[in-house]
Design a protein around this motif. Structure first.
Motif, PDB file in Angstrom:
ATOM      1  N   ALA A  16      54.585  18.276 -26.737  1.00  0.00           N
ATOM      2  CA  ALA A  16      55.056  17.027 -27.351  1.00  0.00           C
ATOM      3  C   ALA A  16      55.408  15.960 -26.309  1.00  0.00           C
ATOM      4  CB  ALA A  16      56.237  17.302 -28.286  1.00  0.00           C
ATOM      5  N   PRO A  17      56.138  16.300 -25.247  1.00  0.00           N
ATOM      6  CA  PRO A  17      56.434  15.259 -24.246  1.00  0.00           C
ATOM      7  C   PRO A  17      55.178  14.730 -23.545  1.00  0.00           C
ATOM      8  CG  PRO A  17      57.860  17.170 -23.937  1.00  0.00           C
ATOM      9  CD  PRO A  17      56.821  17.548 -24.941  1.00  0.00           C
ATOM     10  N   ILE A  18      54.193  15.578 -23.369  1.00  0.00           N
ATOM     11  CA  ILE A  18      52.957  15.161 -22.696  1.00  0.00           C
ATOM     12  C   ILE A  18      52.185  14.182 -23.567  1.00  0.00           C
ATOM     13  CG2 ILE A  18      50.745  15.952 -21.748  1.00  0.00           C
ATOM     14  CD1 ILE A  18      52.254  18.647 -21.158  1.00  0.00           C
ATOM     15  N   PHE A  19      52.031  14.516 -24.845  1.00  0.00           N
ATOM     16  CA  PHE A  19      51.349  13.593 -25.760  1.00  0.00           C
ATOM     17  C   PHE A  19      52.101  12.271 -25.846  1.00  0.00           C
ATOM     18  CE2 PHE A  19      49.118  17.357 -27.445  1.00  0.00           C
ATOM     19  CZ  PHE A  19      47.834  16.843 -27.561  1.00  0.00           C
ATOM     20  N   ASN A  20      53.422  12.317 -25.814  1.00  0.00           N
ATOM     21  CA  ASN A  20      54.204  11.087 -25.900  1.00  0.00           C
ATOM     22  C   ASN A  20      54.043  10.234 -24.648  1.00  0.00           C
ATOM     23  OD1 ASN A  20      55.928   9.481 -27.546  1.00  0.00           O
ATOM     24  ND2 ASN A  20      57.615   9.962 -26.167  1.00  0.00           N
ATOM     25  N   MET A  21      53.899  10.854 -23.503  1.00  0.00           N
ATOM     26  CA  MET A  21      53.733  10.106 -22.251  1.00  0.00           C
ATOM     27  C   MET A  21      52.292   9.669 -22.028  1.00  0.00           C
ATOM     28  SD  MET A  21      56.278  11.913 -19.449  1.00  0.00           S
ATOM     29  CE  MET A  21      54.909  12.700 -18.712  1.00  0.00           C
ATOM     30  N   LYS A  22      51.349  10.580 -22.236  1.00  0.00           N
ATOM     31  CA  LYS A  22      49.950  10.298 -21.889  1.00  0.00           C
ATOM     32  C   LYS A  22      49.112   9.816 -23.058  1.00  0.00           C
ATOM     33  CE  LYS A  22      49.274  13.380 -17.976  1.00  0.00           C
ATOM     34  NZ  LYS A  22      48.319  14.349 -17.418  1.00  0.00           N
ATOM     35  N   GLY A  23      49.590  10.012 -24.269  1.00  0.00           N
ATOM     36  CA  GLY A  23      48.817   9.645 -25.440  1.00  0.00           C
ATOM     37  C   GLY A  23      47.793  10.706 -25.789  1.00  0.00           C
ATOM     38  N   ASP A  59      54.725  14.884 -34.965  1.00  0.00           N
ATOM     39  CA  ASP A  59      55.766  15.267 -35.930  1.00  0.00           C
ATOM     40  C   ASP A  59      57.016  15.765 -35.207  1.00  0.00           C
ATOM     41  OD1 ASP A  59      54.216  14.606 -38.140  1.00  0.00           O
ATOM     42  OD2 ASP A  59      53.513  16.664 -38.456  1.00  0.00           O
ATOM     43  N   TYR A  60      56.820  16.558 -34.177  1.00  0.00           N
ATOM     44  CA  TYR A  60      57.944  17.105 -33.406  1.00  0.00           C
ATOM     45  C   TYR A  60      58.741  15.968 -32.754  1.00  0.00           C
ATOM     46  CZ  TYR A  60      60.447  19.792 -29.846  1.00  0.00           C
ATOM     47  OH  TYR A  60      61.425  20.337 -29.042  1.00  0.00           O
ATOM     48  N   ASN A  61      58.043  15.060 -32.079  1.00  0.00           N
ATOM     49  CA  ASN A  61      58.714  13.938 -31.411  1.00  0.00           C
ATOM     50  C   ASN A  61      59.430  13.043 -32.417  1.00  0.00           C
ATOM     51  OD1 ASN A  61      58.066  14.516 -28.694  1.00  0.00           O
ATOM     52  ND2 ASN A  61      56.036  13.628 -28.943  1.00  0.00           N
ATOM     53  N   LEU A  62      58.764  12.744 -33.521  1.00  0.00           N
ATOM     54  CA  LEU A  62      59.360  11.891 -34.542  1.00  0.00           C
ATOM     55  C   LEU A  62      60.603  12.548 -35.133  1.00  0.00           C
ATOM     56  CD1 LEU A  62      59.244   9.345 -36.346  1.00  0.00           C
ATOM     57  CD2 LEU A  62      57.877  10.710 -37.944  1.00  0.00           C
ATOM     58  N   ASN A  63      60.483  13.819 -35.515  1.00  0.00           N
ATOM     59  CA  ASN A  63      61.614  14.518 -36.124  1.00  0.00           C
ATOM     60  C   ASN A  63      62.797  14.606 -35.180  1.00  0.00           C
ATOM     61  OD1 ASN A  63      60.286  14.882 -38.562  1.00  0.00           O
ATOM     62  ND2 ASN A  63      59.439  16.848 -37.968  1.00  0.00           N
ATOM     63  N   SER A  64      62.525  14.739 -33.900  1.00  0.00           N
ATOM     64  CA  SER A  64      63.603  14.760 -32.913  1.00  0.00           C
ATOM     65  C   SER A  64      64.376  13.444 -32.942  1.00  0.00           C
ATOM     66  CB  SER A  64      63.008  15.015 -31.525  1.00  0.00           C
ATOM     67  OG  SER A  64      63.994  14.911 -30.532  1.00  0.00           O
ATOM     68  N   LEU A  94      65.589   5.249 -24.630  1.00  0.00           N
ATOM     69  CA  LEU A  94      64.983   4.423 -23.595  1.00  0.00           C
ATOM     70  C   LEU A  94      65.636   4.626 -22.228  1.00  0.00           C
ATOM     71  CD1 LEU A  94      62.976   2.052 -23.058  1.00  0.00           C
ATOM     72  CD2 LEU A  94      64.889   0.535 -23.513  1.00  0.00           C
ATOM     73  N   VAL A  95      66.941   4.471 -22.176  1.00  0.00           N
ATOM     74  CA  VAL A  95      67.654   4.465 -20.904  1.00  0.00           C
ATOM     75  C   VAL A  95      67.936   5.878 -20.404  1.00  0.00           C
ATOM     76  CG1 VAL A  95      69.751   3.700 -19.729  1.00  0.00           C
ATOM     77  CG2 VAL A  95      68.653   2.208 -21.408  1.00  0.00           C
ATOM     78  N   ASP A  96      68.394   6.739 -21.286  1.00  0.00           N
ATOM     79  CA  ASP A  96      68.783   8.082 -20.876  1.00  0.00           C
ATOM     80  C   ASP A  96      67.630   9.074 -20.895  1.00  0.00           C
ATOM     81  OD1 ASP A  96      71.371   7.094 -20.627  1.00  0.00           O
ATOM     82  OD2 ASP A  96      71.921   7.695 -22.663  1.00  0.00           O
ATOM     83  N   GLY A  97      66.466   8.634 -21.388  1.00  0.00           N
ATOM     84  CA  GLY A  97      65.293   9.497 -21.375  1.00  0.00           C
ATOM     85  C   GLY A  97      65.396  10.706 -22.279  1.00  0.00           C
ATOM     86  N   ILE A  98      66.144  10.589 -23.380  1.00  0.00           N
ATOM     87  CA  ILE A  98      66.281  11.727 -24.293  1.00  0.00           C
ATOM     88  C   ILE A  98      64.922  12.152 -24.819  1.00  0.00           C
ATOM     89  CG2 ILE A  98      67.202  12.426 -26.532  1.00  0.00           C
ATOM     90  CD1 ILE A  98      69.690  10.784 -25.839  1.00  0.00           C
ATOM     91  N   THR A  99      64.058  11.202 -25.118  1.00  0.00           N
ATOM     92  CA  THR A  99      62.687  11.504 -25.500  1.00  0.00           C
ATOM     93  C   THR A  99      61.800  11.114 -24.324  1.00  0.00           C
ATOM     94  OG1 THR A  99      63.169  11.051 -27.813  1.00  0.00           O
ATOM     95  CG2 THR A  99      60.854  11.058 -27.177  1.00  0.00           C
ATOM     96  N   VAL A 100      61.156  12.087 -23.718  1.00  0.00           N
ATOM     97  CA  VAL A 100      60.328  11.826 -22.547  1.00  0.00           C
ATOM     98  C   VAL A 100      59.188  10.888 -22.927  1.00  0.00           C
ATOM     99  CG1 VAL A 100      58.854  12.858 -20.785  1.00  0.00           C
ATOM    100  CG2 VAL A 100      60.912  14.059 -21.538  1.00  0.00           C
ATOM    101  N   GLY A 101      59.074   9.791 -22.203  1.00  0.00           N
ATOM    102  CA  GLY A 101      57.982   8.850 -22.443  1.00  0.00           C
ATOM    103  C   GLY A 101      58.336   7.696 -23.345  1.00  0.00           C
ATOM    104  N   GLY A 102      59.534   7.689 -23.915  1.00  0.00           N
ATOM    105  CA  GLY A 102      59.931   6.567 -24.767  1.00  0.00           C
ATOM    106  C   GLY A 102      59.761   6.868 -26.245  1.00  0.00           C
TER     107      GLY A 102
END
Length: 195
Positions: A16-23, A59-64, A94-102
Motif C-alpha cells: 500500500a505505501p509503495i502504490f501510494n508513493m509510486k502510483g 482501499d487499505y490506504n483510504l480506510n486508514s 502531510l507533515v508527520d508522514g502518517i500515510t507514506v506518500g501523502g
C-alpha cells in the motif's frame, strides 16, 4: 482468518505505501516482491494480477485515513470543530508522514484519471463519500443553529475538499509547508465564517 487471508492482507499492507508513493504505473512486480519478500508465484497465487493488488492497496490506504478522520471527528463536539478536525488529520498525513506518500485520494486520482478506470471509480466513490459526509455535518450544523441558515452544504464540502487537496499538492510539489499553513489558515477563516 485463514493462512491465505493473512497472506493477502500482508501483501496489501506491505505494498500500500509503495502504490501510494509510486502510483499504479510506477509500481512494478519487483517492487511488490521486494516489499513482501514473496515470490511472483506467491503474489499471483493470492491476486489475479497487479490490478487486484493496486485496488486492494487503495482501499487499505483510504480506510486508514478514513479511520483517522472518523476518530478525530468523533472527539469533536461542535460542527465547526468537526470540520476543523479534517484539517488536523490531513496536516498529520502531510507533515508527520502518517500515510507514506501523502493523500491516497489525491495521488490515485491523478495517477488513475486516464489510465485505470477501476481505480478512478474507487477514487470517485471516495470523493463522493467524503463530500456526502461533510455535507451531512454542515446540514446538522444548520439544523442546530451553529451554521447560518441558507448555507449550501455541498458548496462547503466541495470548498473544503478542494482546499485541502490543493494545499497538499502545492506544499508537496514545492516542498514548502508554509503554503499548507497559509491555505489552511484561509480555510479555517472560511469555516469560522459559516455562522
Amino acid at each position: 482468518m485463514t493462512k491465505a487471508e493473512k497472506t493477502k492482507n500482508y501483501i496489501v499492507e506491505k505494498t500500500a505505501p509503495i502504490f501510494n508513493m509510486k502510483g499504479y504505473a510506477g509500481t512494478s512486480l519487483n517492487d511488490i516482491t521486494a516489499a513482501t519478500g514473496l515470490t511472483k508465484g506467491s503474489i499471483y497465487g493470492n491476486f489475479a494480477n497487479k490490478d487486484e493488488v493496486a485496488l486492494a492497496a487503495f482501499d487499505y490506504n483510504l480506510n486508514s485515513n478514513v479511520k483517522k478522520i472518523e476518530a478525530a471527528v468523533s472527539k469533536s463536539r461542535s460542527t465547526k470543530s468537526k470540520l476543523l478536525a479534517y484539517i488536523a488529520v490531513y496536516e498529520s498525513v502531510l507533515v508527520d508522514g502518517i500515510t507514506v506518500g501523502g493523500c491516497p485520494v489525491l495521488n490515485t486520482a491523478i495517477d488513475a484519471d486516464d489510465t485505470h478506470p477501476a481505480l478512478r471509480e474507487k477514487v470517485l466513490r471516495a470523493v463522493l463519500s467524503w463530500k456526502k459526509g461533510i455535507s451531512s455535518l454542515v446540514t446538522d450544523g444548520i439544523n442546530n443553529g451553529e451554521i447560518t441558515a441558507g448555507t449550501d452544504p455541498e458548496q462547503v464540502a466541495l470548498t473544503l475538499i478542494a482546499m485541502i487537496e490543493g494545499a497538499i499538492m502545492i506544499s508537496r510539489l514545492t516542498n514548502n509547508f508554509d503554503h499548507w499553513h497559509s491555505i489552511m489558515n484561509s480555510l479555517k477563516k472560511y469555516i469560522n465564517s459559516l455562522g
